[in-house]
Design a protein around this motif. Structure first.
Motif, short mmCIF file in Angstrom:
data_model
loop_
_atom_site.label_atom_id
_atom_site.label_comp_id
_atom_site.label_asym_id
_atom_site.label_seq_id
_atom_site.Cartn_x
_atom_site.Cartn_y
_atom_site.Cartn_z
N UNK A 78 3.39 2.53 4.94
CA UNK A 78 4.04 1.64 5.91
C UNK A 78 5.35 1.04 5.39
N UNK A 79 5.62 1.18 4.10
CA UNK A 79 6.81 0.58 3.54
C UNK A 79 7.61 1.68 2.84
N UNK A 80 8.43 1.31 1.88
CA UNK A 80 9.27 2.31 1.24
C UNK A 80 8.78 2.69 -0.14
N UNK A 81 7.46 2.62 -0.32
CA UNK A 81 6.90 3.09 -1.58
C UNK A 81 6.83 2.05 -2.67
N UNK A 82 7.05 0.79 -2.30
CA UNK A 82 6.87 -0.25 -3.31
C UNK A 82 6.46 -1.56 -2.67
N UNK A 83 6.05 -2.48 -3.52
CA UNK A 83 5.67 -3.83 -3.08
C UNK A 83 6.26 -4.83 -4.05
N UNK A 84 6.09 -6.11 -3.69
CA UNK A 84 6.74 -7.17 -4.46
C UNK A 84 5.75 -8.30 -4.70
N UNK A 85 5.39 -8.53 -5.96
CA UNK A 85 4.47 -9.64 -6.28
C UNK A 85 5.24 -10.95 -6.27
N UNK A 86 4.60 -11.97 -5.70
CA UNK A 86 5.29 -13.23 -5.42
C UNK A 86 4.86 -14.33 -6.39
N UNK A 87 5.50 -15.48 -6.24
CA UNK A 87 5.19 -16.63 -7.09
C UNK A 87 3.90 -17.34 -6.66
N UNK A 88 3.25 -16.86 -5.61
CA UNK A 88 1.93 -17.40 -5.27
C UNK A 88 0.84 -16.36 -5.50
N UNK A 89 1.10 -15.44 -6.41
CA UNK A 89 0.11 -14.42 -6.78
C UNK A 89 -0.23 -13.52 -5.59
N UNK A 90 0.65 -13.48 -4.60
CA UNK A 90 0.47 -12.59 -3.47
C UNK A 90 1.34 -11.35 -3.63
N UNK A 91 1.23 -10.43 -2.66
CA UNK A 91 2.16 -9.30 -2.64
C UNK A 91 2.83 -9.24 -1.27
N UNK A 92 4.11 -8.92 -1.27
CA UNK A 92 4.87 -8.81 -0.03
C UNK A 92 5.39 -7.39 0.14
N UNK A 93 5.41 -6.98 1.42
CA UNK A 93 6.06 -5.73 1.79
C UNK A 93 7.25 -6.08 2.66
N UNK A 94 8.39 -5.54 2.33
CA UNK A 94 9.64 -6.01 2.94
C UNK A 94 10.17 -5.17 4.09
N UNK A 95 9.52 -4.04 4.38
CA UNK A 95 10.09 -3.14 5.39
C UNK A 95 9.02 -2.72 6.38
N UNK A 96 8.45 -3.73 7.07
CA UNK A 96 7.30 -3.49 7.94
C UNK A 96 7.74 -3.37 9.40
N UNK A 97 7.09 -2.47 10.12
CA UNK A 97 7.33 -2.37 11.56
C UNK A 97 6.24 -3.16 12.29
N UNK A 98 6.67 -3.95 13.26
CA UNK A 98 5.74 -4.82 13.97
C UNK A 98 4.53 -4.06 14.51
N UNK A 99 4.81 -2.92 15.13
CA UNK A 99 3.71 -2.22 15.79
C UNK A 99 2.69 -1.68 14.78
N UNK A 100 3.07 -1.59 13.50
CA UNK A 100 2.12 -1.10 12.50
C UNK A 100 1.37 -2.23 11.79
N UNK A 101 1.82 -3.46 12.01
CA UNK A 101 1.21 -4.57 11.26
C UNK A 101 -0.31 -4.68 11.49
#
Lengths: 544, 141
Positions: A78-101
């Motif tokens: 669903x994204x571009x092959x990577x993710x991003x760990x955040x300062x709240x110990x979460x992970x974010x995906x930055x290139x999401x399409x609404x209909x796929x959420x």
């Protein structure tokens, strides 16, 4: 670690279906963006500069290999092959399409994960010491309490439209790796003289445009009364916070305006009511959850010696590996801060490598840290070399834990619609400038934290060196702050003086650190030198 | 209000709700309106004569009314609590759980949409003002 039962699973599955329905109504035009926004924000879905961003909760930073592999699959699918760990110990995906959420949430639900309350004005993901259950300096694993708190604060009827977001952090250790006093509510598990567990409760901390370090409001809250007390805190805030100015609605403002004493008095008064109504889950529920966090079956009689003959491995060992409570075991930190890289970013392939290592060498457990790194919490010392080799082959063996290039940075203007300045390119420039590992080691422990706007997601207030990006007449400008800490020696950083452009702030950091090297006592950390001699010598070095 | 959603079987109160100040001044008033900034606890000594409490939501983001409703139910009030103002379908479940039992939203909500929202979740994690049983109780009896 915790596993969902039929109830947890049914609740998360219901959430997926509810959001699927809401998304369909949005796409069909039955909901306007204004109406949809609060709904998607309850599910971690932001509309950023270029695309939707989905923030996935990693409760108290703990996950297993199955979950990490799913995070990799989502990155790929669903994204571009990577993710991003955040300062709240979460992970974010930055290139999401609404209909796929909704499909992503459905995939997450198959591995007992969700994005519930990772945004919006609700109780957010509870962060915790990344060494919980592995470190020798804690009285007990705090994660059963964190999981209990996760459940009872999920979909709270009274507190789902709070004045602003609300963040918990929890630890049971002497060393504060969770920055608890920078949170709306910081909890430290302690044991009293009678051997009973309870919490030190800190309330009203936070960053943003008004940095506040949370005062202690309860020195011993019996652990069984946690939920009643938490509701009392939330109710006092929910009822009495300002609602007229979004910048003054965080709980820290109320605590500050009432004063800690009066705030505490009101909380205790509400708490008496909650206690009388007996709102806490029974001890049996804690025991049920705690059973999932029983220590893994550590082997005994393992050797503590490690073969250090490979010099690159020895470097990694000395920097990235921390002591474990069990003889023969160690905690291995995985850096997500390569020189010139994006702090916290990880590719799907790297996620899979880390998942394999967790499964094979760490009792199937992983941790995400608020400093945007990963941890293998339970590795046999005898396996460390094999782990290092695998990490090295995957480009994950950087040696910079708590060094100058171990930078926390928010996504900044490259992604975030709130940002005033870019954070990522600056982090890349700093880590490139200080790439030399000998120099990094000589500079010692140094926590650089970069925020691309006043909201302080990059924790600049808590940085030994903090950088705040602002917009000055249409150009990016960076203010330099010194002397902050998110650890047990907590303090708020202070601005040195006029700001800089991107290259200028890198130069200013270098001048600051050159001055530190000249002025430090032997073995003294940057932060301690700063505290001993004050800001003036540094100002002189930077602006003189 | 023809579009009101009501989850009670008794007859609705037949007098319009007055402000909290007016209610406290008028010994025979039985319907009162709580604005978001009002302290609902001022009402607690007078609950015996209250038949209807309207709690207003000036903006859906303003969640003070949830606490107001909880406080009334905790004090033993069993009369009607009506949510008015910026009340959205996706908030009904939380409102019902806090003790609201009628709704007069600015933008009407159809009974079908309300039913869907109220039945979205099979279980809950905590006690509230309704009779939903928290999962920890289901787990341990």
């Amino acid at each position: 670690m915790y596993r969902y039962d039929q109830y947890d699973q049914a609740i998360v599955d219901a959430r997926v279906e509810e959001f699927r329905d809401q998304t369909a109504r949005r796409i069909a035009g039955e909901l306007t963006e204004d109406q949809f926004k609060p709904l998607r924000l309850k599910n971690g879905l932001y509309l950023q500069l270029h695309a939707y961003m989905l923030r996935v909760a990693i409760p108290y930073g703990t996950l297993d290999s199955r979950q990490m592999r799913m995070l990799a699959e989502i990155a790929r699918k669903y994204d571009r092959g990577y993710g991003h760990f955040t300062t709240r110990q979460n992970i974010q995906y930055n290139w999401i399409k609404l209909e796929q959420a909704p499909d992503i949430l459905a995939d997450l639900a198959t591995v007992e994960m969700h994005a519930i309350q990772t945004s919006g004005e609700s109780v957010r993901n509870i962060s915790a010491d990344q060494y919980a259950g592995a470190t020798a300096d804690e009285i007990a694993d705090p994660r059963p309490w964190a999981e209990l708190l996760r459940q009872v604060t999920t979909f709270m009827p009274e507190f789902s439209y709070l004045p602003r977001k609300f963040k918990f952090a929890i630890t049971a250790a002497d060393s504060d790796r969770a920055a608890i006093r920078w949170h709306d509510c910081g909890l430290r598990l302690v044991r009293n003289e009678a051997g009973e567990d309870g919490f030190e409760v800190y309330a009203g901390g936070g960053m943003g445009r008004t940095p506040m370090i949370a005062p202690l409001i309860r020195s011993f809250l019996p652990a069984d009364q946690l939920f009643g007390y938490v509701q009392a805190i939330l109710r006092v805030w929910n009822r009495h916070a300002r609602r007229d100015n979004i910048h003054k609605q965080r709980m820290k403002i109320l605590v500050h305006e009432l004063g800690a004493e009066e705030f505490t008095r009101q909380v205790e008064e509400e708490f008496a009511g909650f206690e009388a109504r007996d709102v806490d889950p029974p001890r049996a529920e804690y025991d049920r959850i705690a059973a999932y966090f029983a220590p893994p079956p550590f082997e005994t009689g393992l050797p503590d010696e490690i073969d250090r003959s490979d010099p690159d491995f020895a470097l990694w060992l000395d920097r990235q590996v921390a002591p474990h409570k069990a003889p023969g075991y160690a905690i291995a930190n995985i850096s997500l801060k390569p020189v010139g890289g994006i702090p916290g970013d990880i590719s799907a392939e790297q996620m899979e490598v880390v998942a394999d290592l967790a499964e094979r060498y760490s009792f199937d457990e992983l941790r995400a840290t608020h400093a945007q790194n990963l941890v293998l919490p339970h590795v046999r010392k005898a396996d460390l070399y094999a782990v290092w080799q695998a990490l090295d082959a995957a480009g994950l063996a950087d040696v910079n834990l708590d060094l100058v290039s171990d930078i926390i940075a928010c996504p900044g203007l490259d992604y975030c619609s709130l940002a005033n300045a870019r954070s990522i390119p600056l982090a890349q420039k700093i880590s490139t400038r200080f790439a030399d590992i000998d120099r990094q080691r000589d500079l010692g422990e140094l926590k650089i934290k970069i925020s691309g706007c006043i909201n302080a997601c990059g924790h600049h207030h808590a940085g030994h060196i903090g950088i705040l990006g602002v917009d000055r007449k249409g150009t990016e400008n960076y203010q330099l702050l010194l002397g902050g800490s998110g650890a047990e020696d907590v303090s708020a950083a202070k601005i040195t003086g006029p700001g800089f452009d991107e290259d200028g702030v890198v130069d200013a950091i270098e001048k600051t650190l050159d001055a530190y090297v000249r002025l430090r006592d032997p073995g003294e950390r940057f932060l301690d030198t700063y505290r001993r001699i004050g800001v003036e010598p540094f100002k002189e070095a930077i602006y003189g | 209000m023809a579009d009101a959603l009501r989850y009670r079987t008794d007859a609705p109160a037949d007098e319009p709700a007055v402000t909290l100040d007016a209610f406290l001044d008028q010994a025979d008033a039985a319907s009162v309106r709580i604005e978001a900034g009002d302290d609902v606890r001022h009402l607690l000594p007078h609950l015996a004569r209250v038949k209807l409490v309207e709690i207003d939501f000036p903006r859906f983001r303003d969640g003070r009314g949830y606490s107001s409703a909880r406080i009334l139910r905790e004090a033993g009030y069993t009369g009607e609590i009506k949510a008015t103002g910026d009340v959205l379908v996706d908030q009904l479940l939380f409102m019902r759980r806090c003790g609201f039992d009628s709704f007069a939203p600015e933008a009407p909500i159809t009974p079908a949409a309300a039913e869907r929202a109220l039945s979205a979740y099979p279980y809950v994690y905590q006690h509230a003002a309704d009779d939903a049983v928290p999962v920890w109780k289901l787990r341990h009896g």
